[in-house]
Enzyme design. Sequence first.
Site, short mmCIF file in Angstrom:
data_model
loop_
_atom_site.label_atom_id
_atom_site.label_comp_id
_atom_site.label_asym_id
_atom_site.label_seq_id
_atom_site.Cartn_x
_atom_site.Cartn_y
_atom_site.Cartn_z
N HIS A 38 -26.75 71.53 7.77
CA HIS A 38 -27.29 71.90 9.10
C HIS A 38 -26.94 73.34 9.46
O HIS A 38 -26.01 73.56 10.20
CB HIS A 38 -26.72 70.98 10.16
CG HIS A 38 -27.50 71.01 11.45
ND1 HIS A 38 -27.21 71.86 12.48
CD2 HIS A 38 -28.57 70.31 11.85
CE1 HIS A 38 -28.04 71.65 13.48
NE2 HIS A 38 -28.89 70.72 13.12
N ILE B 115 -25.00 75.92 12.31
CA ILE B 115 -24.75 75.66 13.73
C ILE B 115 -24.34 74.19 13.87
O ILE B 115 -24.75 73.34 13.09
CB ILE B 115 -25.96 75.98 14.63
CG1 ILE B 115 -27.16 75.09 14.29
CG2 ILE B 115 -26.33 77.44 14.54
CD1 ILE B 115 -28.30 75.21 15.28
N GLY C 281 -26.45 69.46 18.01
CA GLY C 281 -26.31 69.05 19.40
C GLY C 281 -25.87 67.61 19.54
O GLY C 281 -25.05 67.27 20.40
N VAL C 282 -26.39 66.74 18.69
CA VAL C 282 -26.02 65.33 18.77
C VAL C 282 -24.53 65.14 18.50
O VAL C 282 -23.89 64.25 19.07
CB VAL C 282 -26.91 64.47 17.83
CG1 VAL C 282 -26.60 64.77 16.37
CG2 VAL C 282 -26.77 63.01 18.14
#
Length: 124
Positions: free
Chosen positions: A43, A49, A52-53
């Site tokens: 990722h 980065i 978000g999850v």
Amino acid sequence: MNNDVCFFRFPFLLVDRVIEYNPGVSAVAIKNVTINDNFFPGHFPERPIMPGVLMVEAMAQVGRLVMLQPEVGGSRENFFFSGIDKVRFRKPVIVGDTLVMRMTLIKLQKQFGIAKMEGKAYVG
């Protein structure tokens, strides 16, 4: 984190240190984001980065800390993440960042074992 209150284990433990803890009220914890984190190879390899999850999951883990004490209504065995509202990601979290997460209990329905929390995560 002390192992006797740690419910998550590598590779799913996303909290490195608790810096403030008020049982049944709030908690603040940090996640030091390093290139060694197991999610970075996929990722995104060319621009790593933090997903978000996983930031949301880390915040849920901090929220669980708030509810640890049985007298508050918590249980060491039955915590489930059931929903999320109004999530916004304003800036990517990258290698070298320290993600600071604050979770605060807003509402508790002890009878049903349901807690509503408000949380914020930020870098810098």
